[in-house]
Structures are given as structure tokens and as C-alpha cells.
Design a protein around this motif. Structure first.
Motif, PDB file in Angstrom:
ATOM      1  N   ALA A   1       0.838  -1.205   0.000  1.00 23.51           N
ATOM      2  CA  ALA A   1       0.000   0.000   0.000  1.00 23.51           C
ATOM      3  C   ALA A   1       0.874   1.256   0.000  1.00 23.51           C
ATOM      4  N   ASP A   2       1.969   1.232   0.756  1.00 20.12           N
ATOM      5  CA  ASP A   2       2.897   2.361   0.807  1.00 20.12           C
ATOM      6  C   ASP A   2       3.544   2.590  -0.560  1.00 20.12           C
ATOM      7  N   ASP A   3       3.957   1.499  -1.214  1.00 18.70           N
ATOM      8  CA  ASP A   3       4.556   1.614  -2.547  1.00 18.70           C
ATOM      9  C   ASP A   3       3.557   2.169  -3.559  1.00 18.70           C
ATOM     10  N   GLU A   4       2.300   1.716  -3.494  1.00 19.35           N
ATOM     11  CA  GLU A   4       1.265   2.205  -4.409  1.00 19.35           C
ATOM     12  C   GLU A   4       0.992   3.690  -4.184  1.00 19.35           C
ATOM     13  N   GLU A   5       1.003   4.105  -2.913  1.00 17.66           N
ATOM     14  CA  GLU A   5       0.780   5.525  -2.615  1.00 17.66           C
ATOM     15  C   GLU A   5       1.913   6.379  -3.181  1.00 17.66           C
ATOM     16  N   LEU A   6       3.160   5.927  -3.047  1.00 13.01           N
ATOM     17  CA  LEU A   6       4.289   6.670  -3.610  1.00 13.01           C
ATOM     18  C   LEU A   6       4.204   6.742  -5.134  1.00 13.01           C
ATOM     19  N   LYS A   7       3.800   5.631  -5.766  1.00 12.64           N
ATOM     20  CA  LYS A   7       3.641   5.644  -7.228  1.00 12.64           C
ATOM     21  C   LYS A   7       2.561   6.639  -7.637  1.00 12.64           C
ATOM     22  N   ARG A   8       1.448   6.663  -6.882  1.00 15.73           N
ATOM     23  CA  ARG A   8       0.361   7.598  -7.176  1.00 15.73           C
ATOM     24  C   ARG A   8       0.842   9.042  -7.036  1.00 15.73           C
TER      25      ARG A   8
ATOM     26  N   CYS B   1       7.647  22.589 -17.697  1.00 12.97           N
ATOM     27  CA  CYS B   1       7.242  21.251 -18.135  1.00 12.97           C
ATOM     28  C   CYS B   1       7.838  20.884 -19.493  1.00 12.97           C
ATOM     29  N   HIS B   2       8.703  21.728 -20.030  1.00  9.83           N
ATOM     30  CA  HIS B   2       9.350  21.498 -21.330  1.00  9.83           C
ATOM     31  C   HIS B   2       8.327  21.328 -22.449  1.00  9.83           C
ATOM     32  N   GLY B   3       7.215  22.043 -22.337  1.00  8.68           N
ATOM     33  CA  GLY B   3       6.190  21.991 -23.371  1.00  8.68           C
ATOM     34  C   GLY B   3       5.294  20.770 -23.290  1.00  8.68           C
ATOM     35  N   GLN B   4       5.418  19.947 -22.244  1.00  6.62           N
ATOM     36  CA  GLN B   4       4.623  18.722 -22.118  1.00  6.62           C
ATOM     37  C   GLN B   4       3.262  18.971 -21.455  1.00  6.62           C
ATOM     38  N   GLY B   5       3.126  20.073 -20.718  1.00  6.76           N
ATOM     39  CA  GLY B   5       1.872  20.356 -20.018  1.00  6.76           C
ATOM     40  C   GLY B   5       1.749  19.627 -18.691  1.00  6.76           C
ATOM     41  N   GLN B   6       2.722  18.756 -18.392  1.00 10.51           N
ATOM     42  CA  GLN B   6       2.700  18.011 -17.140  1.00 10.51           C
ATOM     43  C   GLN B   6       4.090  17.999 -16.531  1.00 10.51           C
ATOM     44  N   THR B   7       4.115  17.885 -15.199  1.00 10.46           N
ATOM     45  CA  THR B   7       5.383  17.734 -14.494  1.00 10.46           C
ATOM     46  C   THR B   7       5.349  16.421 -13.726  1.00 10.46           C
ATOM     47  N   TRP B   8       6.511  15.823 -13.555  1.00 12.68           N
ATOM     48  CA  TRP B   8       6.628  14.552 -12.853  1.00 12.68           C
ATOM     49  C   TRP B   8       7.374  14.786 -11.550  1.00 12.68           C
ATOM     50  N   PRO B   9       6.675  14.630 -10.419  1.00  6.14           N
ATOM     51  CA  PRO B   9       7.332  14.828  -9.123  1.00  6.14           C
ATOM     52  C   PRO B   9       8.441  13.796  -8.904  1.00  6.14           C
ATOM     53  N   THR B  10       9.507  14.220  -8.246  1.00  6.69           N
ATOM     54  CA  THR B  10      10.600  13.310  -7.914  1.00  6.69           C
ATOM     55  C   THR B  10      10.174  12.446  -6.733  1.00  6.69           C
ATOM     56  N   LEU B  11      10.953  11.420  -6.463  1.00  9.15           N
ATOM     57  CA  LEU B  11      10.666  10.556  -5.319  1.00  9.15           C
ATOM     58  C   LEU B  11      10.722  11.356  -4.018  1.00  9.15           C
ATOM     59  N   THR B  12      11.672  12.298  -3.943  1.00  6.68           N
ATOM     60  CA  THR B  12      11.791  13.143  -2.743  1.00  6.68           C
ATOM     61  C   THR B  12      10.544  14.013  -2.577  1.00  6.68           C
ATOM     62  N   ASP B  13      10.070  14.620  -3.674  1.00  7.14           N
ATOM     63  CA  ASP B  13       8.855  15.438  -3.599  1.00  7.14           C
ATOM     64  C   ASP B  13       7.657  14.605  -3.160  1.00  7.14           C
ATOM     65  N   ALA B  14       7.521  13.409  -3.747  1.00  6.06           N
ATOM     66  CA  ALA B  14       6.399  12.530  -3.399  1.00  6.06           C
ATOM     67  C   ALA B  14       6.462  12.119  -1.933  1.00  6.06           C
ATOM     68  N   THR B  15       7.651  11.790  -1.451  1.00  2.35           N
ATOM     69  CA  THR B  15       7.817  11.389  -0.050  1.00  2.35           C
ATOM     70  C   THR B  15       7.477  12.553   0.885  1.00  2.35           C
ATOM     71  N   ASN B  16       7.957  13.742   0.567  1.00  5.05           N
ATOM     72  CA  ASN B  16       7.651  14.919   1.389  1.00  5.05           C
ATOM     73  C   ASN B  16       6.149  15.204   1.408  1.00  5.05           C
TER      74      ASN B  16
END
Length: 173
Positions: A13-20, A103-118
């Protein structure tokens, strides 16, 4: 045993939450368009240099030797450069891409693992504070008045200059 299954389910469940939490999010700067908000995707801005006076003297157009007219310079927000040459009537030496740099023209940003954990830790801290009573739970959203009632109330205020004592109730008679 049951304890091992419980531990594995908590870890899963913790891994799934981090992926989300690492799923791409809509870019906040360009609101998902991928286009630079400063130059609207053109990669440059216009500069207009006006003449201090316009006229002729003895049939000859007077000029003070400086450039007068429209020129362009590169947009700093999407990688361009303003080198000052537009003041001499030259086009932008370094135009921007016209794409959002966040976002380099992608319209989306991908949070880093550190951002997701915080982010996950902040959410957990808030839940613990609400559960322990340290912070009151947020109030439920207030029911909004129908748009027609609010619009009519504002019109009455403006037209008649009266003080509004709440939304007007209309009956279909």
C-alpha cells in the motif's frame, strides 16, 4: 503467517501511494497547455520605438538618427534573450522556444521521489493533527446560492444603489 501478510500489505500500500504521488501533475505555470505564458508561444516580444516628433522641414523628413518602429526581442521566460539590438531595429538574435520551461512543453510535471515522499509526510501529519484534535477539521463547503439569484441581486444593487440584504428569492407566481 497473518503478521507477515499484514506487513506485506502495508508495504504494498505504501509503494502504491508513492507511485500515485509520482504520477504526472498538470503544470502549474502553463496550466497544462505547454505554451509559454509570457509570449503566448511566439518565443519573442514586440518592442515599439516611437519618434519624439513627426514632420517635414523644407520637404525633408526630419530624423534624429535613432531607430523608430517595431522590432522584436527574445522571451526570457522560454529560453530567449534580450540583447538590446531591437533598439537598433535588428530582429531578436536569440528567440525563445515558445514552450513552458517548467514542463518542457509537455503540459505536465513529474514529481521526484523526494517530492512525493515529502508530500506524503505532509498529508500524514495533517491527518494525525486532525485526528488528535490539534487542528480542527476543515468546515464543509458552504452551499452556493443559485447563479440567477446572485446575478439579480447584484443588478438590483447597481441599478438602484441600494444595500443588499442577502440574495433575492424569486417565486414563479
Amino acid at each position: 503467517s497473518n503478521w507477515i501478510r499484514l506487513v506485506h500489505s502495508v508495504i504494498d500500500a505504501d509503494d502504491e501511494e508513492l507511485k500515485r504521488l509520482q504520477d504526472p501533475k498538470q503544470c502549474e505555470r502553463c496550466t497544462g497547455t505547454g505554451i509559454c505564458t509570457s509570449c503566448d508561444g511566439r518565443g519573442c516580444h514586440n518592442a515599439i520605438y516611437l519618434s519624439p516628433s513627426v514632420g517635414q522641414q523644407n520637404g525633408v523628413v526630419q530624423s534624429d538618427g535613432r531607430f523608430h518602429g517595431r522590432s522584436t526581442y527574445g522571451c526570457n521566460q522560454c529560453g530567449g534573450n534580450r540583447d538590446g539590438q531591437e533598439a537598433h531595429g535588428k530582429e531578436a538574435a536569440s528567440k525563445g522556444t515558445g514552450r513552458c520551461l517548467d514542463c518542457h512543453g509537455q503540459g505536465q510535471t513529474w514529481p521526484t521521489l523526494t517530492d512525493a515522499t515529502n508530500h506524503r509526510e505532509q498529508e500524514r501529519r495533517k491527518r494525525r493533527q486532525v485526528a488528535s484534535g490539534e487542528v480542527p477539521a476543515p468546515p464543509p463547503p458552504a452551499a452556493a446560492a443559485p447563479v440567477e439569484v446572485l446575478e439579480l441581486s447584484m443588478v438590483v444593487q447597481k441599478v438602484f444603489g441600494i444595500i443588499d440584504h442577502g440574495p433575492l428569492k424569486l417565486s414563479p407566481w
